[in-house]
Design a protein around this motif. Structure first.
Motif, PDB file in Angstrom:
ATOM      1  N   HIS A 118       9.918   5.842  12.400  1.00  0.00           N
ATOM      2  CA  HIS A 118       9.529   6.464  13.802  1.00  0.00           C
ATOM      3  C   HIS A 118       9.267   5.294  14.769  1.00  0.00           C
ATOM      4  O   HIS A 118       8.557   5.635  15.628  1.00  0.00           O
ATOM      5  N   ASN A 119       9.310   4.100  14.132  1.00  0.00           N
ATOM      6  CA  ASN A 119       8.921   3.178  15.214  1.00  0.00           C
ATOM      7  C   ASN A 119       7.510   3.220  15.646  1.00  0.00           C
ATOM      8  O   ASN A 119       7.209   2.914  16.871  1.00  0.00           O
ATOM      9  N   ILE A 120       6.419   3.483  14.706  1.00  0.00           N
ATOM     10  CA  ILE A 120       5.160   3.420  14.874  1.00  0.00           C
ATOM     11  C   ILE A 120       4.671   2.296  14.499  1.00  0.00           C
ATOM     12  O   ILE A 120       4.759   2.038  13.158  1.00  0.00           O
ATOM     13  N   PHE A 121       3.847   1.655  15.232  1.00  0.00           N
ATOM     14  CA  PHE A 121       3.305   0.516  14.474  1.00  0.00           C
ATOM     15  C   PHE A 121       1.766   0.756  15.258  1.00  0.00           C
ATOM     16  O   PHE A 121       1.261   0.669  16.322  1.00  0.00           O
ATOM     17  N   LEU A 122       0.812   0.669  13.999  1.00  0.00           N
ATOM     18  CA  LEU A 122      -0.603   1.272  14.294  1.00  0.00           C
ATOM     19  C   LEU A 122      -1.584  -0.404  14.248  1.00  0.00           C
ATOM     20  O   LEU A 122      -2.779  -0.119  14.341  1.00  0.00           O
ATOM     21  N   GLY A 123      -0.935  -1.286  14.100  1.00  0.00           N
ATOM     22  CA  GLY A 123      -1.475  -2.435  14.064  1.00  0.00           C
ATOM     23  C   GLY A 123      -1.695  -3.457  12.844  1.00  0.00           C
ATOM     24  O   GLY A 123      -1.800  -4.553  12.530  1.00  0.00           O
ATOM     25  N   VAL A 124      -1.465  -2.395  11.777  1.00  0.00           N
ATOM     26  CA  VAL A 124      -1.705  -2.929  10.470  1.00  0.00           C
ATOM     27  C   VAL A 124      -1.012  -1.832   9.634  1.00  0.00           C
ATOM     28  O   VAL A 124      -0.715  -0.833   9.677  1.00  0.00           O
ATOM     29  N   HIS A 125      -0.166  -2.516   8.422  1.00  0.00           N
ATOM     30  CA  HIS A 125       0.473  -1.632   7.683  1.00  0.00           C
ATOM     31  C   HIS A 125      -0.230  -2.363   6.229  1.00  0.00           C
ATOM     32  O   HIS A 125      -0.317  -3.281   5.925  1.00  0.00           O
ATOM     33  N   TYR A 126       0.171  -1.282   5.189  1.00  0.00           N
ATOM     34  CA  TYR A 126      -0.398  -1.657   3.854  1.00  0.00           C
ATOM     35  C   TYR A 126       0.806  -1.937   2.860  1.00  0.00           C
ATOM     36  O   TYR A 126       1.879  -1.193   2.848  1.00  0.00           O
ATOM     37  N   ASP A 127       0.670  -2.575   1.889  1.00  0.00           N
ATOM     38  CA  ASP A 127       1.570  -2.715   0.681  1.00  0.00           C
ATOM     39  C   ASP A 127       0.654  -2.583  -0.422  1.00  0.00           C
ATOM     40  O   ASP A 127      -0.647  -2.451  -0.532  1.00  0.00           O
ATOM     41  N   PHE A 128       1.322  -2.825  -1.602  1.00  0.00           N
ATOM     42  CA  PHE A 128       0.592  -2.395  -3.046  1.00  0.00           C
ATOM     43  C   PHE A 128      -0.377  -3.543  -3.357  1.00  0.00           C
ATOM     44  O   PHE A 128       0.079  -4.696  -3.037  1.00  0.00           O
ATOM     45  N   GLY A 129      -1.880  -3.207  -3.231  1.00  0.00           N
ATOM     46  CA  GLY A 129      -2.651  -4.339  -4.016  1.00  0.00           C
ATOM     47  C   GLY A 129      -2.443  -4.520  -5.416  1.00  0.00           C
ATOM     48  O   GLY A 129      -2.058  -4.160  -6.173  1.00  0.00           O
ATOM     49  N   TRP A 130      -3.471  -5.519  -5.788  1.00  0.00           N
ATOM     50  CA  TRP A 130      -3.389  -5.884  -7.160  1.00  0.00           C
ATOM     51  C   TRP A 130      -4.001  -4.889  -8.073  1.00  0.00           C
ATOM     52  O   TRP A 130      -3.735  -4.941  -9.527  1.00  0.00           O
ATOM     53  N   SER A 131      -4.881  -3.920  -7.588  1.00  0.00           N
ATOM     54  CA  SER A 131      -5.363  -3.067  -8.458  1.00  0.00           C
ATOM     55  C   SER A 131      -4.160  -1.990  -8.727  1.00  0.00           C
ATOM     56  O   SER A 131      -4.164  -1.425  -9.966  1.00  0.00           O
ATOM     57  N   CYS A 132      -3.135  -1.896  -8.121  1.00  0.00           N
ATOM     58  CA  CYS A 132      -2.187  -0.858  -8.293  1.00  0.00           C
ATOM     59  C   CYS A 132      -1.328  -1.649  -9.388  1.00  0.00           C
ATOM     60  O   CYS A 132      -0.727  -1.077 -10.207  1.00  0.00           O
TER      61      CYS A 132
END
Length: 188
Positions: free
Chosen positions: A152-166
């Protein structure tokens, strides 16, 4: 041969259970993956969200309101599945410990000890599947959330990836699964 296999499986099960417990307790299931120059490192977990200032190393964490508060489904489901997996893995580990040939408990009845090892394998298998479903559920939800924003071409300033806990939750679940297979299929 059986004793060596039992000790190897016990070591793998112990390490995998520790991984599952650490994954449940730690708070880096999602990390910010913004490609721009960051001044802070953000992690989201099952219990809180933490921000670390990269310049001075100060870390602040915000606890989620309450366990009973309205949370996203991915947090509630992952919490439930991982806590259940932790409990089952702990029970399986205790049962396996008592079923080991090198432990003097029920030394006069090796058939019961073998059944205890087999039962520990079954319990460990169920726990591993629950832990894997919880970890993968969370990872897929993070991916779908990110893909929806990108589409949707939405950029909120930060996006997340999988962390080491996952990743730790997935590794612990896979280790428990391998230990379960070795206990239920290879011990006889």
């Amino acid at each position: 041969m059986s004793t060596a296999l039992q000790m190897t499986v016990f070591g793998l099960a112990l390490l995998s259970t520790v991984f599952l417990l650490l994954a449940t307790c730690t708070d880096c299931w999602m990390v910010n993956a913004d490609d721009s120059l960051e001044v802070s490192h953000k992690c989201r977990g099952l219990w809180r969200e933490c921000v670390t200032n990269m310049q001075d190393g100060v870390r602040t964490c915000d606890q989620y309101d309450s366990i009973l508060a309205d949370h996203p489904v991915k947090i509630v489901v992952t919490r439930t599945l991982l806590i259940t997996a932790d409990l089952l893995a702990g029970l399986a580990l205790a049962t396996l410990l008592l079923g080991l040939d090198c432990i003097k408990f029920l030394k006069e009845d090796p058939r019961v000890k073998l059944k205890m090892c087999y039962g520990a394998g079954v319990i460990l298998g169920v726990g591993s599947i629950l832990g894997l479903v919880g970890s993968v559920w969370y990872a897929v939800d993070v991916y779908l959330e990110r893909a929806m924003l990108v589409s949707h071409n939405i950029f909120l300033g930060v996006h997340y990836d999988f962390g080491w806990s996952c990743w730790l939750g997935m590794a612990g679940s896979m280790g428990c699964f391998v230990a379960s297979v070795l206990l239920t299929c290879c011990l006889y």
